[in-house]
Design an enzyme around this catalytic site. Structure first.
Site, PDB file in Angstrom:
ATOM      1  N   ALA A 188      14.641 -31.394  21.203  1.00 18.01           N
ATOM      2  CA  ALA A 188      13.569 -32.299  21.606  1.00 18.01           C
ATOM      3  C   ALA A 188      14.117 -33.722  21.596  1.00 18.01           C
ATOM      4  O   ALA A 188      14.021 -34.422  20.582  1.00 18.01           O
ATOM      5  CB  ALA A 188      12.376 -32.175  20.656  1.00 18.01           C
ATOM      6  N   GLY A 216      11.413 -40.688  16.028  1.00 24.22           N
ATOM      7  CA  GLY A 216      11.842 -39.294  16.076  1.00 24.22           C
ATOM      8  C   GLY A 216      10.680 -38.385  16.404  1.00 24.22           C
ATOM      9  O   GLY A 216       9.627 -38.829  16.873  1.00 24.22           O
ATOM     10  N   ASN A 217      10.866 -37.095  16.171  1.00 27.43           N
ATOM     11  CA  ASN A 217       9.808 -36.131  16.441  1.00 27.43           C
ATOM     12  C   ASN A 217       9.870 -35.009  15.402  1.00 27.43           C
ATOM     13  O   ASN A 217      10.718 -35.020  14.506  1.00 27.43           O
ATOM     14  CB  ASN A 217       9.916 -35.576  17.873  1.00 27.43           C
ATOM     15  CG  ASN A 217      11.261 -34.933  18.133  1.00 27.43           C
ATOM     16  OD1 ASN A 217      11.581 -33.897  17.551  1.00 27.43           O
ATOM     17  ND2 ASN A 217      12.056 -35.536  19.012  1.00 27.43           N
ATOM     18  N   ARG A 218       9.005 -34.037  15.531  1.00 26.14           N
ATOM     19  CA  ARG A 218       8.816 -33.028  14.494  1.00 26.14           C
ATOM     20  C   ARG A 218       9.648 -31.761  14.704  1.00 26.14           C
ATOM     21  O   ARG A 218       9.459 -30.773  14.003  1.00 26.14           O
ATOM     22  CB  ARG A 218       7.334 -32.645  14.419  1.00 26.14           C
ATOM     23  CG  ARG A 218       6.423 -33.804  14.013  1.00 26.14           C
ATOM     24  CD  ARG A 218       4.966 -33.397  14.036  1.00 26.14           C
ATOM     25  NE  ARG A 218       4.702 -32.294  13.126  1.00 26.14           N
ATOM     26  CZ  ARG A 218       3.558 -31.602  13.094  1.00 26.14           C
ATOM     27  NH1 ARG A 218       2.600 -31.910  13.956  1.00 26.14           N
ATOM     28  NH2 ARG A 218       3.393 -30.642  12.231  1.00 26.14           N
TER      29      ARG A 218
END
Length: 403
Positions: free
Chosen positions: A273, A206-208
């Protein structure tokens, strides 16, 4: 602070208006509550007087020497009605003035926000649909009701949005000060958050991304009168008032939701994102640590490029497509160099460029960006709230509609 008129219609959701009143008064606004007679069947006048610090009237003959049926609307900076019942909206649409609230709506020369609440069948009835269309055509901001539990055991669309989200929408309207919402009649799709690609039942790539910028874009679009579909990927934020929220987890799910909604959209803003890669194989059981200290090799494959797809093969001709680019710059070029190359590669109309060096932007209440246009435009947006950036984005989208 602003002078706000809080109208209260005669529905069971009238009790929620007490919280909305508290939010306005505690933030320093001067609030005059104008309930209907039916509203007082649900929440008594003593409650409204105690919370607002002002006497409460429903008829035009109280304190008649002060001409309240004209004065209240004339002096307001904002009129918000919550809940707005089907009956109240019908009277407002037809210009009736049979009580203090409908007189106030006729005399108001400020932004007017209606937050409907009623049973699904009433909201979907052709008469209500026509009345809402009339009100919106005249410049009234009618927020879409939420979906959920209604009176009794019924569920469906018609629930009053949460008071704090109605309040946020009202703050947006007050901040802009525009009498007429400029996105009325437009359907926009916004994506928000970060996608997750499962590795096993408990782990994911995943991402932030927090989703805050996407949610700010959705709220801003509602405040400007748009019909908004928000594709939300793993975001822990309350649903914005008046927004249809579609929840997804993976990039594939996000792609399907965005492409499906974009078929009827005038603009698509890809603020989410999406994960660029996903595991080729997902383990059905939790991946265990090896006794020798080695780590498993994970083979990745590329996810679909959602922004490029909807830019090059637009589901609706003429739709404006906006992308976001979180860049850090590298040996091949600066943040803007890389962003300009991405804009050309993706084929979108606008690209909002964030410099995320050192983790900047993620989870923050503020943002700073440069908006690049395929037409060569470049708009520098100084650091400020994500809401402020959202309105600049919609300003640029509107210019593309005009072109």
């Amino acid at each position: 602070m602003a002078s706000v008129v809080l109208g209260v219609g005669g529905g069971i959701a009238a009790y929620k208006a007490c919280e909305l009143l508290r939010l306005f008064t505690e933030s320093g606004h001067d609030v005059t509550v104008v309930p209907t007679e039916a509203a007082l069947q649900f929440v008594g006048g003593a409650t409204w007087s105690a919370l607002s610090g002002k006497p409460v009237h429903t008829g035009v003959w109280d304190d008649v020497h002060e001409v309240p049926h004209v004065r209240i609307g004339q002096s307001a900076d904002l009129v918000v009605v919550a809940p707005a019942t089907a009956d109240l909206m019908a009277r407002a649409a037809h210009g009736l003035a049979d009580d203090l609230l409908t007189n106030t709506l006729l005399t108001a020369r400020c932004p007017v926000v209606l937050a409907p609440a009623m049973h699904t069948e009433m909201w979907e009835h052709p008469a209500t649909t026509a009345n809402v269309a009339t009100l919106r055509e005249r410049g009234t901001l009618v927020i879409e009701p939420a979906e959920g539990r209604l009176t009794g055991a019924d569920t469906g669309k018609g629930r009053l949005p949460e008071p704090d989200e109605i309040f946020e929408t009202c703050l947006e309207v007050l901040a802009r000060g525009a009498l007429r919402p400029d996105l009325v009649g437009r359907h926009v799709v916004v994506s928000a958050g970060g996608t997750r690609e499962p590795l096993d039942p408990v782990r994911y790539l995943g991402n932030r991304s927090s989703g805050r910028q996407g949610y700010a874009l959705a709220r801003a679009a509602v405040a400007r009168g748009a019909e908004v579909t928000l594709v939300s990927a793993n975001v822990e934020l309350p649903d914005p008032a008046g927004v249809k929220v579609v929840r997804v987890e993976t990039t594939g799910q996000l792609r399907d939701a965005v492409v499906g909604a974009a078929a009827a959209a005038d603009a698509v803003v890809m603020a989410a994102a999406p994960a660029d890669f996903r595991p080729v194989a997902v383990s059905e059981a939790k991946i265990k640590k090896a006794g020798d200290g080695s780590a498993p090799a994970i083979e990745l494959e590329q996810n679909p490029d959602v922004l490029a797809e909807i830019s090059h093969d637009r589901p609706r001709p003429g739709a404006v497509v906006v992308g976001f680019a979180a860049e850090t710059g590298d040996d091949t070029g600066s943040v803007l160099d890389l962003a300009r190359a991405k804009l050309a590669r993706k084929g979108c109309d606008l690209l909002v460029v964030n410099d995320v060096s050192g983790g900047a932007v993620f989870g923050s209440a503020d943002n700073q960006a440069v908006i690049l246009g395929a037409d060569g435009a470049e708009v520098d947006v100084p650091r400020g709230s994500k809401t402020a950036l959202a309105h600049v984005v919609w300003d640029e989208v509107l210019r593309r509609f005009g072109g």
